[in-house]
Scaffold this active site. Structure first.
Site, short mmCIF file in Angstrom:
data_model
loop_
_atom_site.label_atom_id
_atom_site.label_comp_id
_atom_site.label_asym_id
_atom_site.label_seq_id
_atom_site.Cartn_x
_atom_site.Cartn_y
_atom_site.Cartn_z
N ARG A 149 46.63 55.73 28.45
CA ARG A 149 47.17 54.63 27.66
C ARG A 149 48.66 54.51 27.95
O ARG A 149 49.35 55.52 28.07
CB ARG A 149 47.00 54.93 26.15
N GLU A 155 49.82 44.99 27.46
CA GLU A 155 49.01 44.61 28.62
C GLU A 155 48.60 43.16 28.44
O GLU A 155 48.00 42.85 27.41
CB GLU A 155 47.77 45.49 28.73
N HIS A 200 44.42 47.74 33.85
CA HIS A 200 43.55 48.53 32.97
C HIS A 200 42.08 48.38 33.40
O HIS A 200 41.24 47.88 32.66
CB HIS A 200 43.74 48.09 31.51
O1 LIG Z 1 40.58 52.27 28.48
C1 LIG Z 1 39.44 52.52 28.63
C2 LIG Z 1 38.72 53.44 27.83
O2 LIG Z 1 39.22 53.83 26.76
O3 LIG Z 1 37.61 53.81 28.22
#
Ligand SMILES: O=CC(=O)O
Length: 327
Positions: free
Chosen positions: A244, A273, A292
């Site tokens: 994150r 994001e 992401h």
């Molecule tokens: O960001 C992606 C997840 O949390 O799997």
């Protein structure tokens, strides 16, 4: 079954498009009556009592107390992926809402993404591609030195399912693997990948050529990589983040990259994001950013969707919820 008998499930739109893959719609529409946030807000009186589940993709819709108050029959929130930092579990539980995520299926792809970022950054793939396709750049490969991944030292911060899968991959690259985690892994797990535990993160930061962040975002890990930690890293080191954005103090990272405190960064996650188009991170040559997409492969995203549907159906039938996340 008539479509009006199907359970009503709230989904969001992302960037003006439904936050659900086109390919998944047929599967979902056979099971649920999907209502977008926009439709819901335009027709709250009619819809608020009907909605019984929320399908959370890419952290949307944001679920706050106001939304919960307006949905008296909400029973289940199915969240895509492993991270649940966008959900207030205690609040949801106080409204009698159960939560599920998809923690197992995302690990392999996300670990692959970590390796992809490490290789892309170290071998300057993005810069190299830009030069190779540019019409007005003279092609001069002797300028293009990168740094070795094979044999280098990798420090993994957060040795959960994803971190461990990164270690398995890094072993094949003959990397020296250090890791920092709340708890030390079992000896046999460590020796299977040749990973060495660093109780103190500082030791890992000082020794690693690549520092890869795979920790869960919690109040304890929030901005755990700041100015001090970046200064402990080698000036030749690269920071890779597949967890994150908020694990890193982004302002400190910008400064460290601008001042060559560290060599480079490869980030699949940022905050926010996407980053605003004038963000300084976007102007740096020694940075790779992806949107992401750690778990974004066709197969994995399909399984995530199936698992979310399964959790919603179980929760609405009053059955135990597969992959339930407890507060
Ligand atoms: O960001 C992606 C997840 O949390 O799997």
């Amino acid at each position: 079954m008539e479509s009006q008998e199907l359970p009503y499930v709230l989904v969001d739109c992302i960037g003006g498009r439904l936050g659900v893959y086109e390919d998944h719609l047929g599967f979902l529409k056979k099971r649920f009556h999907l209502i977008t946030m926009k439709e819901y807000l335009e027709n709250k009186t009619l819809l608020s009592k009907k909605i019984r589940a929320i399908y959370v993709w890419y952290h949307k819709p944001a679920i706050n107390e106001e939304l919960l108050q307006s949905l008296p029959n909400l029973k289940v929130v199915a969240s895509a992926g492993v991270g649940i930092d966008h959900l207030d579990l205690k609040l949801l539980s106080s409204y009698g809402v159960k939560v599920s995520n998809t923690p197992f299926v995302v690990s392999t792809d996300t670990a692959d993404m970590g390796m992809a970022l490490m290789l892309a950054s170290s071998r300057r793939l993005v810069e190299g591609h830009e030069m190779a396709v540019s019409p007005d750049t003279e092609y001069f490969p002797v300028d293009w030195l990168g740094v070795e991944v094979s044999g280098a030292t990798l420090g993994i911060v957060g040795m959960g399912k994803i971190g461990y899968k990164v270690a398995e991959r890094a072993k094949a690259f003959e990397m020296k693997i250090l890791y920092h985690n709340r708890n030390q892994r079992k000896k046999e797990e460590e020796s299977a990948v040749g990973a060495i535990y660093c109780k103190k993160i500082d030791d890992l930061l000082q020794q690693s050529d690549f520092v890869l962040l795979a920790a869960t975002l919690t109040p304890q890990t929030h901005k755990m990589i700041g100015k001090r930690e970046l200064e402990l890293m080698k000036p030749t080191a690269t920071l890779i983040n597949i967890s994150r954005g908020l694990i890193v103090d982004q302002d400190a990272l910008v400064e460290a990259l601008q001042n060559k405190v560290i060599k480079a960064a490869a980030l699949d996650v940022t905050y926010p994001e996407p980053l605003p188009r004038d963000h300084p991170l976007l102007k740096l040559k020694n940075v790779i950013i992806t949107p992401h997409i750690g778990s974004a492969t066709k197969k994995t995203r399909w399984v995530m969707m199936e698992e979310m549907a399964e959790s919603i159906e179980a929760g609405l039938a009053g059955l135990p919820i597969p992959r339930e996340v407890l507060p």
